[in-house]
Design an enzyme around this catalytic site. Structure first.
Site, PDB file in Angstrom:
ATOM      1  N   ASP A 306      37.297  35.186 -11.021  1.00 53.07           N
ATOM      2  CA  ASP A 306      38.370  34.292 -11.404  1.00 53.07           C
ATOM      3  C   ASP A 306      38.147  33.878 -12.852  1.00 53.07           C
ATOM      4  O   ASP A 306      36.997  33.729 -13.280  1.00 53.07           O
ATOM      5  CB  ASP A 306      38.361  33.070 -10.485  1.00 53.07           C
ATOM      6  CG  ASP A 306      39.445  32.079 -10.864  1.00 53.07           C
ATOM      7  OD1 ASP A 306      40.618  32.458 -10.844  1.00 53.07           O
ATOM      8  OD2 ASP A 306      39.090  30.922 -11.190  1.00 53.07           O
ATOM      9  N   THR A 308      39.408  30.998 -14.821  1.00 51.29           N
ATOM     10  CA  THR A 308      39.188  29.599 -15.164  1.00 51.29           C
ATOM     11  C   THR A 308      37.988  29.019 -14.434  1.00 51.29           C
ATOM     12  O   THR A 308      37.909  29.067 -13.213  1.00 51.29           O
ATOM     13  CB  THR A 308      40.446  28.770 -14.835  1.00 51.29           C
ATOM     14  OG1 THR A 308      41.569  29.357 -15.480  1.00 51.29           O
ATOM     15  CG2 THR A 308      40.281  27.336 -15.297  1.00 51.29           C
ATOM     16  N   ASP A 499      35.425  29.262  -8.495  1.00 54.39           N
ATOM     17  CA  ASP A 499      34.954  27.874  -8.447  1.00 54.39           C
ATOM     18  C   ASP A 499      35.963  26.899  -7.863  1.00 54.39           C
ATOM     19  O   ASP A 499      35.639  25.746  -7.621  1.00 54.39           O
ATOM     20  CB  ASP A 499      34.570  27.398  -9.855  1.00 54.39           C
ATOM     21  CG  ASP A 499      35.796  27.127 -10.720  1.00 54.39           C
ATOM     22  OD1 ASP A 499      36.777  27.901 -10.619  1.00 54.39           O
ATOM     23  OD2 ASP A 499      35.780  26.148 -11.484  1.00 54.39           O
TER      24      ASP A 499
END
Length: 608
Positions: A306, A308, A499
């Site tokens: 991912d 970001t 996250d």
């Protein structure tokens, strides 16, 4: 209940010491009675586990070892039974040492959390409080020499903070407004005002402690692999023994075969290897929820990340500044700092962080007005200061700024008394260690590296180009991420790094889910198999190397075990070795897998 009665650390230490003394008495004075009795007592926990495995219809190392003990007693080889018992008590002691090391490490971590703190109450009044009384959104003040009591956002102040308990890095980190502070880290100098964002069990330190406790309980794939191998090997040994007896009618030769094949060394060698590797991972700020995931990391060929919070910091920073002609740099930054001092918007916090770094703590504005989602207006020294979007300037009747065509993110324009001073380009910043880390992963054989993001195509293209990623997908929803993982699983082991809450389903579905634990959500940390507590993506290639080295050593243990057994079988079947020699041979060859695993422990001590 019976297992808890049969097993306790003190009992095992005492039994081990008594077994050693009983061996000495046997060899020195020929007194074998104590060894005979102590060996029976020592193998009772293993016998209990073997009985439970038989009830479930499973054959593992416990049954294999109990079979060897029974043969030892049946042939009068008390020393062989005693040595097997000694190895089994050593294996249980090693398990407890691993658990106690984890427990001690957790207790040491928790001791770092302060009991009291200084809380800011209504009107800015400071008063002492207990950490248990602090709630989310409370403001605490941390002075030099004090530890941060919560996870939180720094509102004001400047300090060097030692984050070694969480990140493993001993070099203090400069913290400014807009940065995040982590519970139990030490403020070495300066003072910070922090708004609590995570308290109690939700803090990074508490989550790290919980993960460490859970990882110590998980049985690794290597240990299950050894059980399966024993389950397949024991029937072969039984078949070989039955065939030998049918052809030779020699009970001593048959017994010698069974004594050679004991797997007591594997019961110690594999946990020893896993203890070394999981300990090293923890030292590097990575919690691996069991040895199985080290194996998957070592075999991983596709990695999905991912964007970001994983490849980028997940928070905005000032990427570029454009000043109007004649505007002084320091004046520009002082104006920005004063305007954004109380801003809660991510763009405003990023601008304030950069301004304080350039111009220091700002003065206090006379008034403060927020235009939701578009900017702020404050009054200071008799003038209006406006920081915001082009749309806000138009709304307030200010001269429209020229478009900032070079911007890569959000643009905040700055004006004083109606005069434009300049503009800020605010965007998420790629992690500096990411390009090198991804290059190392490619060298380690990770064939495909794919970046996923919900951002627009332009942003995704820019980040992927900066990081050297050739394959990316923009505008991906959480469901879309999961679909990508499902598609890639057909091509071999897939790792997923994320996250956020929206990453949790993909982390759980991948062969190995890796969460950035420092800034990651509790949901993503729970769903992941590996948690990088310091959010340092360079730890990932280290874990891949560690996983490969660990399972290379474990495979070496298995090869040593098989070849030593084959040589022992040859010695028995050719008449060279009888039961007594077979027992000694088993004792002698037991040390080879242990030495192989301790080699890994030594290499881990020297570092990756």
């Amino acid at each position: 209940m019976w297992k808890s009665f049969l097993v306790s650390p003190r009992r095992e230490y005492a039994l081990t010491a008594l077994l050693v003394m009983a061996f000495a008495a046997d060899y020195a004075f020929g007194i074998s009675g104590p060894l005979f009795v102590l060996a029976i007592i020592a193998v009772l926990p293993t016998a209990w586990d073997a009985l439970k495995a038989l009830k479930r219809g499973r054959i593992g190392i416990d049954i294999f070892n109990m079979f060897a003990v029974a043969v030892s007693y049946a042939t009068g080889e008390t020393r062989s039974a005693g040595f097997i018992a000694l190895m089994l008590t050593s294996a249980r002691i090693l398990d407890w040492r691993t658990e106690s090391r984890t427990r001690d490490a957790v207790e040491e971590l928790m001791r770092l959390v302060p009991v009291t703190a200084t809380c800011e109450r209504d009107g800015g009044r400071l008063e002492p409080c207990t950490v248990a009384q602090i709630a989310v959104d409370d403001v605490v003040v941390v002075r030099p020499g004090e530890r941060v009591p919560v996870d939180g956002l720094i509102l004001s102040g400047k300090a060097n903070v030692n984050e070694a308990p969480v990140t493993g890095e001993s070099v203090p980190v400069e913290k400014l407004p807009g940065d995040h502070a982590v519970c139990a880290t030490l403020v070495e100098d300066g003072m910070l005002r922090i708004r609590a964002t995570r308290v109690g069990a939700d803090s990074t330190l508490e989550r790290m402690a919980t993960l460490m406790r859970e990882s110590a309980k998980n049985k690794s794939r290597a240990e299950r692999m050894a059980d399966r191998f024993a389950g397949a090997f024991l029937p072969l040994v039984l078949l070989l023994g039955a065939l030998t007896y049918a052809l030779t009618r020699d009970l001593r030769m048959t017994a010698a075969l069974f004594l050679v094949a004991c797997a007591d060394d594997m019961a110690v060698a594999i946990p020893l290897a896993m203890t070394a590797s999981l300990g090293k991972a923890a030292e590097r700020g990575v919690v691996v929820k069991g040895g199985e995931w080290l194996d998957v990391l070592g075999r991983m060929r596709t990695l999905v990340l991912d964007k970001t919070g994983t490849l980028t910091y997940g928070k905005l920073s000032v990427r570029d500044v454009r000043l109007e002609p004649g505007v002084e740099t320091m004046r520009f930054w002082r104006v920005v700092a004063m305007a954004e001092r109380y801003s809660e918007h991510p763009v405003g916090r990023a601008a304030f962080h950069a301004a304080v770094k350039q111009a220091g703590e700002p003065g206090v504005a006379e008034s403060f007005e927020v235009f939701k989602g578009s900017g702020v207006r404050v009054r200071a020294d008799g003038e209006d200061i406006v920081v915001g979007t082009e749309a806000l300037f138009a709304e307030l009747g200010l001269k429209a700024p020229a478009p900032y065509s070079a911007a890569t993110g959000s643009v905040a324009y700055v004006a004083v008394g109606g005069r434009l001073l300049g503009a800020l380009d605010v965007a998420d910043v790629p992690r500096p260690e990411a390009p090198e880390s991804l290059a190392r992963l490619r060298k380690l054989g990770v064939r495909r590296i794919i970046m996923l993001t919900g951002d627009r195509e332009q942003v995704a293209r820019g980040v992927s180009a900066a990081l050297g990623i050739t394959e990316y997908r923009a505008g991906v929803t959480p469901e879309g991420k999961l679909a990508v993982i499902e598609e890639l699983l057909k091509d071999g082991p897939v790792g997923m790094v994320g996250d956020g809450i929206n990453d949790a389903p993909s982390l759980a579905r991948a062969d190995v889910g890796i969460a950035m634990g420092g800034g990651g959500t509790a949901v993503s940390v729970e769903a992941a198999d590996v948690v990088i507590m310091n959010d340092d993506i360079s730890r990932l290639p280290e874990m891949v190397e560690l996983g490969r080295r660990t399972f290379s050593v474990i495979r070496g243990d298995t090869v040593i075990w098989v070849f030593s057994n084959l040589i022992g079988f040859a010695l028995v079947l050719t008449g060279v070795a009888g039961p007594a020699f077979a027992a000694f041979y088993n004792f002698f060859t037991d040390f080879f897998p242990l030495l192989n695993s301790s080699r890994l422990f030594q290499s881990v001590k020297r570092g990756l």
